[in-house]
Design a protein around this motif. Structure first.
Motif, PDB file in Angstrom:
ATOM      1  N   VAL A  69     -62.874  17.279  26.805  1.00 25.68           N
ATOM      2  CA  VAL A  69     -62.853  17.570  28.242  1.00 25.68           C
ATOM      3  C   VAL A  69     -64.260  17.807  28.759  1.00 25.68           C
ATOM      4  CG1 VAL A  69     -62.057  19.231  29.977  1.00 25.68           C
ATOM      5  CG2 VAL A  69     -60.495  18.475  28.171  1.00 25.68           C
ATOM      6  N   LEU A  70     -65.083  18.522  27.985  1.00 30.80           N
ATOM      7  CA  LEU A  70     -66.469  18.806  28.409  1.00 30.80           C
ATOM      8  C   LEU A  70     -67.301  17.537  28.512  1.00 30.80           C
ATOM      9  CD1 LEU A  70     -68.738  20.789  29.062  1.00 30.80           C
ATOM     10  CD2 LEU A  70     -69.123  21.047  26.603  1.00 30.80           C
ATOM     11  N   THR A  71     -67.206  16.668  27.515  1.00 30.93           N
ATOM     12  CA  THR A  71     -67.998  15.431  27.570  1.00 30.93           C
ATOM     13  C   THR A  71     -67.510  14.510  28.692  1.00 30.93           C
ATOM     14  OG1 THR A  71     -66.563  14.532  25.820  1.00 30.93           O
ATOM     15  CG2 THR A  71     -68.698  15.421  25.154  1.00 30.93           C
ATOM     16  N   ARG A  72     -66.215  14.574  29.014  1.00 29.35           N
ATOM     17  CA  ARG A  72     -65.725  13.815  30.177  1.00 29.35           C
ATOM     18  C   ARG A  72     -66.382  14.346  31.451  1.00 29.35           C
ATOM     19  NH1 ARG A  72     -62.383   9.164  31.266  1.00 29.35           N
ATOM     20  NH2 ARG A  72     -61.613   9.410  33.391  1.00 29.35           N
ATOM     21  N   ALA A  73     -66.504  15.668  31.552  1.00 30.06           N
ATOM     22  CA  ALA A  73     -67.156  16.258  32.722  1.00 30.06           C
ATOM     23  C   ALA A  73     -68.621  15.829  32.814  1.00 30.06           C
ATOM     24  CB  ALA A  73     -67.056  17.785  32.652  1.00 30.06           C
ATOM     25  N   LEU A  74     -69.300  15.787  31.670  1.00 31.19           N
ATOM     26  CA  LEU A  74     -70.698  15.348  31.668  1.00 31.19           C
ATOM     27  C   LEU A  74     -70.813  13.873  32.028  1.00 31.19           C
ATOM     28  CD1 LEU A  74     -71.947  17.173  28.442  1.00 31.19           C
ATOM     29  CD2 LEU A  74     -72.372  17.830  30.825  1.00 31.19           C
ATOM     30  N   ALA A  75     -69.819  13.096  31.601  1.00 36.54           N
ATOM     31  CA  ALA A  75     -69.864  11.658  31.885  1.00 36.54           C
ATOM     32  C   ALA A  75     -69.682  11.368  33.366  1.00 36.54           C
ATOM     33  CB  ALA A  75     -68.797  10.937  31.068  1.00 36.54           C
ATOM     34  N   VAL A  76     -68.774  12.105  34.006  1.00 34.42           N
ATOM     35  CA  VAL A  76     -68.480  11.827  35.423  1.00 34.42           C
ATOM     36  C   VAL A  76     -69.291  12.714  36.360  1.00 34.42           C
ATOM     37  CG1 VAL A  76     -66.164  10.978  34.934  1.00 34.42           C
ATOM     38  CG2 VAL A  76     -66.506  13.414  35.344  1.00 34.42           C
ATOM     39  N   GLU A  77     -69.989  13.716  35.777  1.00 37.15           N
ATOM     40  CA  GLU A  77     -70.853  14.604  36.559  1.00 37.15           C
ATOM     41  C   GLU A  77     -70.081  15.323  37.670  1.00 37.15           C
ATOM     42  OE1 GLU A  77     -74.014  12.102  37.897  1.00 37.15           O
ATOM     43  OE2 GLU A  77     -74.970  12.018  35.931  1.00 37.15           O
ATOM     44  N   ARG A  78     -68.911  15.807  37.318  1.00 38.28           N
ATOM     45  CA  ARG A  78     -68.055  16.549  38.267  1.00 38.28           C
ATOM     46  C   ARG A  78     -67.000  17.285  37.457  1.00 38.28           C
ATOM     47  NH1 ARG A  78     -63.605  13.646  37.701  1.00 38.28           N
ATOM     48  NH2 ARG A  78     -63.694  11.369  37.580  1.00 38.28           N
ATOM     49  N   ALA A  79     -66.098  17.948  38.166  1.00 33.71           N
ATOM     50  CA  ALA A  79     -64.979  18.616  37.494  1.00 33.71           C
ATOM     51  C   ALA A  79     -64.088  17.567  36.827  1.00 33.71           C
ATOM     52  CB  ALA A  79     -64.167  19.420  38.499  1.00 33.71           C
ATOM     53  N   PRO A  80     -63.708  17.755  35.561  1.00 32.79           N
ATOM     54  CA  PRO A  80     -62.957  16.717  34.833  1.00 32.79           C
ATOM     55  C   PRO A  80     -61.450  16.803  35.051  1.00 32.79           C
ATOM     56  CG  PRO A  80     -63.482  18.510  33.345  1.00 32.79           C
ATOM     57  CD  PRO A  80     -64.070  18.894  34.689  1.00 32.79           C
ATOM     58  N   TRP A  81     -61.027  16.834  36.325  1.00 35.99           N
ATOM     59  CA  TRP A  81     -59.588  16.851  36.606  1.00 35.99           C
ATOM     60  C   TRP A  81     -59.288  16.271  37.984  1.00 35.99           C
ATOM     61  CZ3 TRP A  81     -61.486  21.844  34.762  1.00 35.99           C
ATOM     62  CH2 TRP A  81     -62.135  22.588  35.730  1.00 35.99           C
ATOM     63  N   SER A  82     -59.848  15.106  38.248  1.00 39.27           N
ATOM     64  CA  SER A  82     -59.648  14.493  39.562  1.00 39.27           C
ATOM     65  C   SER A  82     -58.593  13.394  39.547  1.00 39.27           C
ATOM     66  CB  SER A  82     -60.966  13.910  40.075  1.00 39.27           C
ATOM     67  OG  SER A  82     -61.336  12.778  39.307  1.00 39.27           O
ATOM     68  N   ASN A  83     -58.045  13.037  38.384  1.00 41.33           N
ATOM     69  CA  ASN A  83     -56.958  12.059  38.306  1.00 41.33           C
ATOM     70  C   ASN A  83     -55.961  12.553  37.253  1.00 41.33           C
ATOM     71  OD1 ASN A  83     -57.945  11.014  35.642  1.00 41.33           O
ATOM     72  ND2 ASN A  83     -59.636  10.253  36.912  1.00 41.33           N
ATOM     73  N   MET A  84     -54.857  11.848  37.101  1.00 43.36           N
ATOM     74  CA  MET A  84     -53.789  12.343  36.243  1.00 43.36           C
ATOM     75  C   MET A  84     -54.183  12.368  34.768  1.00 43.36           C
ATOM     76  SD  MET A  84     -50.112  11.157  37.767  1.00 43.36           S
ATOM     77  CE  MET A  84     -49.315  12.166  36.520  1.00 43.36           C
ATOM     78  N   TYR A  85     -55.024  11.433  34.339  1.00 41.43           N
ATOM     79  CA  TYR A  85     -55.487  11.466  32.952  1.00 41.43           C
ATOM     80  C   TYR A  85     -56.275  12.740  32.693  1.00 41.43           C
ATOM     81  CZ  TYR A  85     -58.582  10.724  28.998  1.00 41.43           C
ATOM     82  OH  TYR A  85     -59.280  10.897  27.832  1.00 41.43           O
ATOM     83  N   GLU A  86     -57.238  13.012  33.561  1.00 39.47           N
ATOM     84  CA  GLU A  86     -58.065  14.197  33.379  1.00 39.47           C
ATOM     85  C   GLU A  86     -57.260  15.480  33.564  1.00 39.47           C
ATOM     86  OE1 GLU A  86     -62.123  11.950  34.998  1.00 39.47           O
ATOM     87  OE2 GLU A  86     -61.200  13.544  36.175  1.00 39.47           O
TER      88      GLU A  86
END
Length: 368
Positions: A135-152
């Protein structure tokens, strides 16, 4: 800019591998918990039946003297393992539903079962660490909160549920019984996330570029994860309550039901556990809806527009408010209250999956 984009893609790929790794470890934890329930001693969990078969004449004094005798006997055998010593439960009177003892947990206080249970717990901790890293690396990848779509949202949701479970366990609560259903559900949730719901890492549309994403959606995730644990307790309460009722009527449940359900807390404890979670979460769910309305006012120029997501969030709020009101004023305890709680959680799940997948609305741009 090209280098930054490539780095973000690499981080997103690492995040995916971490989530897959977490799933693999969760699967191992699932099998460890299965072994815990399967191989845990079945000879040490017949407390409910014995409590229900005691006569009222035994009373408080008889129960206390028997308990003290059991304690002295256990103390005399100095070589007895702590796991093998009987758990002494002193009750005010035997044979009453509210006085039934809690089960010892999935392992049944058996050394072999406890070994598998500890393995399952350790594997769950390791999986949670990998999960959190994903979850943390997803946040770093998208440079935002990692819960903006259903996957996240799904990956964050299941992570919070696991962290909440581990918090109960390490706080000394009798919560090991949550492990098996929790890990099974997390595997299902992540499986859907990486297959059906997966969305490539992208930036947000302008309406979502707000600090309210961190507040509103994070609260929705935390509330949902805790409500899920309350849901698990409610489901298990219904099974345990039916088992106790059968015993009170003189029935003889099957060996499987006895070996499994005797390890759970009593129905009264499960009912209280679910109620406390739902009552504690309700104010935060209220604020979640209020925060969403404030964000909608900033993003769309209106606080409430009867969008399907808004409507079902409110329906979920009404359902849980009805459940809490029924318990507080009408004295609805037990099965009637449990059915209300299940209906309320069903509203949350429909709002999570049904609205996002099958209904178009203002929130549709979040993507599946």
């Amino acid at each position: 800019m090209i280098i930054a984009a490539a780095q973000n893609e690499n981080l997103a790929e690492i995040s995916n591998y971490l989530v897959y790794s977490a799933m693999a470890v969760y699967a191992l934890a699932f099998f460890a918990h299965i072994a815990e329930w399967t191989f845990g001693s079945r000879s040490k969990v017949a407390r409910t039946a014995s409590a229900l078969t005691q006569t009222e004449g035994d009373g408080k004094a008889g129960g206390e003297s028997a308990a003290l005798g059991a304690t002295a006997k256990a103390g005399a055998g100095g070589g007895t393992s702590v796991l093998d010593r009987p758990k002494v439960v002193v009750r005010s009177a035997a044979g009453r539903r509210g006085d039934l003892p809690d089960g010892p947990g999935a392992a049944g206080e058996d050394e072999q079962g406890d070994k598998y249970g500890r393995m399952g717990l350790a594997l769950t901790v390791l999986a949670a660490l990998l999960h959190a890293a994903g979850v943390l690396t997803r946040a770093l990848a998208v440079e935002r909160a990692p819960w903006s779509n259903m996957y996240e949202f799904s990956t964050a949701f299941s992570l919070v549920a696991v962290v909440a479970y581990l918090g109960f366990v390490f706080a000394g609560k009798n919560a090991r019984w949550i492990g098996l259903p929790l890990v099974a559900t997390v595997l299902l949730d992540l499986g859907l996330a990486v297959t059906v719901l997966y969305t490539e890492s992208t930036q947000l549309v302008p309406a979502l570029q707000s600090y309210w994403l961190w507040i509103h959606v994070a609260l929705a995730i935390i509330c949902g994860a805790l409500l899920y644990i309350g849901f698990v307790a409610t489901i298990l309460y219904l099974f345990r309550d039916r088992y106790e009722t059968k015993l009170m009527k003189g029935g003889q449940p099957g060996a499987f039901a006895t070996s499994v359900l005797e390890r759970l807390p009593s129905s009264a404890s499960l009912d209280k556990f679910a109620y406390r979670i739902n009552a504690a979460v309700f104010p935060f769910w209220t604020f979640t809806i209020v925060a969403g309305a404030i964000w909608a006012g900033e993003a769309w120029g209106r606080y409430w527009g009867w969008d399907p997501k808004e409507v079902w969030s409110f329906i979920t709020w009404v359902a849980y408010a009805g459940y809490l009101h029924a318990r507080a004023t009408a004295g609805w305890n037990g099965r009637k209250a449990a059915y209300l709680a299940l209906g309320a959680f069903a509203c949350y799940i429909f709002n999570y999956y049904g609205i996002n997948i099958f209904v178009n609305g203002k929130h549709s741009y979040a993507g599946v």
